[in-house]
Design an enzyme around this catalytic site. Structure first.
Site, mmCIF file in Angstrom:
data_model
loop_
_atom_site.group_PDB
_atom_site.id
_atom_site.type_symbol
_atom_site.label_atom_id
_atom_site.label_comp_id
_atom_site.label_asym_id
_atom_site.label_seq_id
_atom_site.Cartn_x
_atom_site.Cartn_y
_atom_site.Cartn_z
ATOM 1 N N HIS A 65 11.998 12.826 -4.539
ATOM 2 C CA HIS A 65 12.443 12.844 -5.927
ATOM 3 C C HIS A 65 13.694 11.985 -6.133
ATOM 4 O O HIS A 65 14.389 12.159 -7.117
ATOM 5 C CB HIS A 65 12.755 14.284 -6.359
ATOM 6 C CG HIS A 65 11.530 15.144 -6.448
ATOM 7 N ND1 HIS A 65 11.559 16.499 -6.278
ATOM 8 C CD2 HIS A 65 10.230 14.844 -6.689
ATOM 9 C CE1 HIS A 65 10.338 17.001 -6.413
ATOM 10 N NE2 HIS A 65 9.513 16.015 -6.655
ATOM 11 N N LYS A 71 5.135 8.642 -7.904
ATOM 12 C CA LYS A 71 3.900 7.904 -8.183
ATOM 13 C C LYS A 71 3.016 7.855 -6.959
ATOM 14 O O LYS A 71 3.521 7.727 -5.837
ATOM 15 C CB LYS A 71 4.325 6.484 -8.605
ATOM 16 C CG LYS A 71 3.250 5.621 -9.090
ATOM 17 C CD LYS A 71 3.443 5.153 -10.510
ATOM 18 C CE LYS A 71 2.171 4.600 -11.105
ATOM 19 N NZ LYS A 71 0.973 5.397 -10.885
ATOM 20 N N ASP A 100 10.542 -2.545 -4.301
ATOM 21 C CA ASP A 100 11.610 -2.348 -5.279
ATOM 22 C C ASP A 100 11.097 -1.845 -6.632
ATOM 23 O O ASP A 100 11.358 -2.443 -7.674
ATOM 24 C CB ASP A 100 12.380 -3.671 -5.449
ATOM 25 C CG ASP A 100 13.807 -3.416 -5.904
ATOM 26 O OD1 ASP A 100 14.230 -2.240 -5.897
ATOM 27 O OD2 ASP A 100 14.495 -4.380 -6.276
ATOM 28 N N LYS A 107 1.234 11.805 -3.694
ATOM 29 C CA LYS A 107 -0.193 11.563 -3.459
ATOM 30 C C LYS A 107 -0.944 12.833 -3.791
ATOM 31 O O LYS A 107 -0.394 13.939 -3.670
ATOM 32 C CB LYS A 107 -0.442 11.206 -1.990
ATOM 33 C CG LYS A 107 -1.721 10.453 -1.758
ATOM 34 C CD LYS A 107 -1.543 8.989 -2.117
ATOM 35 C CE LYS A 107 -2.782 8.165 -1.912
ATOM 36 N NZ LYS A 107 -2.482 6.741 -2.084
HETATM 37 P P1 NAD Z 1 -12.856 2.752 -2.591
HETATM 38 O O1 NAD Z 1 -13.379 4.107 -2.605
HETATM 39 O O2 NAD Z 1 -12.972 1.907 -3.820
HETATM 40 O O3 NAD Z 1 -13.489 1.877 -1.403
HETATM 41 C C1 NAD Z 1 -13.547 2.263 -0.054
HETATM 42 C C2 NAD Z 1 -14.795 1.619 0.549
HETATM 43 O O4 NAD Z 1 -14.802 1.855 1.951
HETATM 44 C C3 NAD Z 1 -16.078 2.197 -0.026
HETATM 45 O O5 NAD Z 1 -16.931 1.145 -0.418
HETATM 46 C C4 NAD Z 1 -16.641 3.015 1.137
HETATM 47 O O6 NAD Z 1 -18.045 3.094 1.116
HETATM 48 C C5 NAD Z 1 -16.130 2.211 2.322
HETATM 49 N N1 NAD Z 1 -16.104 2.966 3.571
HETATM 50 C C6 NAD Z 1 -15.914 4.299 3.774
HETATM 51 N N2 NAD Z 1 -15.931 4.603 5.082
HETATM 52 C C7 NAD Z 1 -16.134 3.441 5.730
HETATM 53 C C8 NAD Z 1 -16.270 3.088 7.100
HETATM 54 N N3 NAD Z 1 -16.169 4.010 8.064
HETATM 55 N N4 NAD Z 1 -16.493 1.788 7.416
HETATM 56 C C9 NAD Z 1 -16.577 0.842 6.458
HETATM 57 N N5 NAD Z 1 -16.461 1.124 5.136
HETATM 58 C C10 NAD Z 1 -16.246 2.397 4.783
HETATM 59 O O7 NAD Z 1 -11.325 2.903 -2.137
HETATM 60 P P2 NAD Z 1 -10.143 1.887 -2.361
HETATM 61 O O8 NAD Z 1 -9.437 2.252 -3.612
HETATM 62 O O9 NAD Z 1 -10.638 0.493 -2.165
HETATM 63 O O10 NAD Z 1 -9.173 2.314 -1.160
HETATM 64 C C11 NAD Z 1 -9.378 1.844 0.159
HETATM 65 C C12 NAD Z 1 -8.097 2.024 0.943
HETATM 66 O O11 NAD Z 1 -7.040 1.313 0.290
HETATM 67 C C13 NAD Z 1 -7.604 3.468 1.077
HETATM 68 O O12 NAD Z 1 -6.956 3.622 2.312
HETATM 69 C C14 NAD Z 1 -6.580 3.583 -0.043
HETATM 70 O O13 NAD Z 1 -5.623 4.594 0.216
HETATM 71 C C15 NAD Z 1 -5.971 2.209 0.014
HETATM 72 N N6 NAD Z 1 -5.298 1.797 -1.219
HETATM 73 C C16 NAD Z 1 -5.952 1.734 -2.399
HETATM 74 C C17 NAD Z 1 -5.283 1.313 -3.544
HETATM 75 C C18 NAD Z 1 -5.974 1.127 -4.869
HETATM 76 O O14 NAD Z 1 -5.358 0.561 -5.788
HETATM 77 N N7 NAD Z 1 -7.213 1.518 -5.019
HETATM 78 C C19 NAD Z 1 -3.922 0.978 -3.473
HETATM 79 C C20 NAD Z 1 -3.270 1.056 -2.239
HETATM 80 C C21 NAD Z 1 -3.971 1.471 -1.123
#
Ligand code: NAD
Length: 472
Positions: A65, A71, A100, A107
């Site tokens: 906090h 976020k 920044d 989460k």
């Molecule tokens: P998403 O659900 O859109 O996509 C994830 C993809 O990975 C899916 O297509 C799923 O089928 C695939 N998948 C699942 N298990 C798998 C495996 N064992 N091997 C290969 N592919 C597999 O999720 P996302 O939003 O793209 O998030 C992906 C990662 O990025 C997560 O770790 C998330 O925390 C991180 N992330 C996402 C964002 C965002 O803006 N969406 C921002 C920062 C970090």
């Protein structure tokens, strides 16, 4: 430090402890930073159309906090548990500090496999989860602002903002209670693409340092580099598309049901179209399937981008990783043991808390847009275009040189929302890379970009606590 068998949150704590040795804050302040401020674990019933009730486990963790609002995304996955949500919330704190942004980290997650539910069921679950957050003041534009993560997207954010607004009638800034919304419902252009694009901007900038690339046995630049992507979801798809459009070769793509390979390179747009049509990336024309999805991680390539889930590169498979750069698009894809092996092999790991910060960066722009109630560029675009045109006309008159209509259009163009979002994103990814790299290069004993990023984050958060007067 014994790094074996650590949970995800313990791994984050271990990296924190390693980095905090290079800072000068007292232990009490460091402890205040590293542990989670609030952990909200809930169970709630969801009634389905057939009259059956299902009791779901869900979480929202507010890690720090020191700045408000906090976020962080909302994850829908069968693997959601308290340790994971705490780790991801902590990473959000450090991520916001590294790039920044004026947020603490948080989460959330619901323990479900979204593929097993209909859209109507997912809507009920999302609305109920939001109502639970409202009850305990764990959501709001000045308190806690969720965003999409694994298993959620703009659709879920639209349900959340609608539920929040219904429960808070007349709240003028209600749209700012979540980011990653559809553009028609207060979202911002470029948010869906932001994380993947940020991954590209960050790695492209890293690849521009000739001395760093020489050490890896690579040339500078993106053109011709071979790239492997794990997870063709939101982040992985836009990262793959950006690399492909910039002239890199995406030679392998892994999904949960298998992986495809083509030495000539795969066009991510075409692979995605094939997936929409057939339900899978497998059997994409011109590609061959790998035996196991995880084999893609072990393909020889210049850049490996895990963009699915945590704990994908471990002590078990790290010895077989043949990439020169691992760009962590997912959160926590490399375990501490995995990273130690990669380090010995001379692989450059660009850490998650920096590399996937593009999403939260553009979420920040969306939140600012919601609070200011005006689209970026709305008041300046025409004015800029008129000024630019007057300037071009004057230069043409004075020099006698006339621009072609295409050239004139390019020069005169006034920035609209998407231009400003992409420019702010690119600037953020470049500046932060340089700050992390500078710590990495100039601090004796720091041997990874991850530890350098943690040092940057701890220093920034520590200063905030000092300014709050809690730790004089
Ligand atoms: P998403 O659900 O859109 O996509 C994830 C993809 O990975 C899916 O297509 C799923 O089928 C695939 N998948 C699942 N298990 C798998 C495996 N064992 N091997 C290969 N592919 C597999 O999720 P996302 O939003 O793209 O998030 C992906 C990662 O990025 C997560 O770790 C998330 O925390 C991180 N992330 C996402 C964002 C965002 O803006 N969406 C921002 C920062 C970090």
């Amino acid at each position: 430090m014994n790094k074996s068998k650590l949970s995800f949150f313990e791994t984050v704590l271990a990296f924190f402890d390693e980095a905090s040795k290079y800072t000068e804050y007292p232990v009490g302040l460091l402890d205040q930073i590293k542990y989670c401020n609030s952990v909200y674990k809930m169970s709630f019933p969801v009634k389905h159309r057939d009259g059956q009730y299902e009791i779901l486990q869900a979480y929202r963790v507010e890690h720090s906090h020191h700045k408000l609002p906090v976020k962080g995304g909302i994850r829908y996955s069968e693997m959601v548990n308290e340790d994971e949500v705490k780790a991801l919330a902590a990473l959000m704190t450090y991520k916001c500090a590294v790039v920044d942004l004026p947020f603490g980290g948080a989460k959330g997650g619901v323990r479900i496999e979204p593929r097993k539910y209909t859209a109507e069921q997912l809507e009920r679950i999302t609305r109920r989860y939001t109502a639970e957050l409202v009850k305990k003041n764990f959501i709001g534009p000045g308190v806690d602002v969720p965003a999409p993560d694994y298993g959620t997207g703009a659709r879920e954010m639209a349900w959340m903002v609608d539920t929040y607004s219904a429960l808070n009638p007349g709240q003028i800034d209600a749209l700012g209670c979540v980011t990653g919304k559809p553009v028609q419902q207060g979202g911002i252009r470029g948010r869906s693409e932001a994380t993947g694009r940020g991954v590209f901007y960050g790695l492209r900038h890293g690849l521009s340092y000739a001395d760093d690339m020489k050490k890896l046995g690579l040339t500078t630049g993106i053109e011709g580099k071979t790239v492997v992507i794990q997870g063709l979801g939101n982040v992985g798809f836009y990262a793959a598309q950006s690399f492909h459009n910039a002239g890199a070769k995406v030679i392998a793509i892994a999904e949960y049901d298998g992986a495809i390979y083509s030495a000539k390179g795969l066009d991510p747009d075409k692979v995605q179209a094939h997936r929409r049509e057939t339900g899978s990336i497998l059997d994409f024309p011109g590609s061959h399937s790998l035996d196991r999805s995880s084999d893609a991680l072990e393909c020889e390539c210049d850049i490996l981008i895990p963009a699915a889930l945590e704990h994908q590169i471990t002590a078990e498979n790290a010895p077989r990783i043949e990439a020169r750069i691992v760009g962590e698009a997912a959160n926590g894809p490399t375990t501490a043991e995995g990273e130690a092996i990669l380090k010995k092999k001379g692989v450059l790991v660009v850490p998650d808390m920096y590399l996937n910060a593009g999403g939260v960066t553009v979420s920040y722009f969306e939140w600012l847009k919601n609070l200011s109630h005006v689209r970026f560029g709305r008041m300046s675009k025409r004015f800029e275009e008129a000024s630019n045109l007057a300037l071009v006309n004057t230069v043409e008159r004075l020099t006698g040189q006339i621009l072609s209509p295409e050239e004139k259009k390019l020069v005169v163009h006034g920035a609209d929302e998407i231009d400003l979002v992409n420019s702010g994103l690119e600037d953020t990814m470049i500046n932060s890379y340089d700050e992390i790299r500078n710590i990495y290069k100039t601090t004796d004993g720091v041997d990874s970009l991850r530890v350098a990023a943690f040092i940057l984050a701890i220093n920034r958060i520590g200063v905030s606590y000092m300014q709050l007067g809690i730790f004089p």
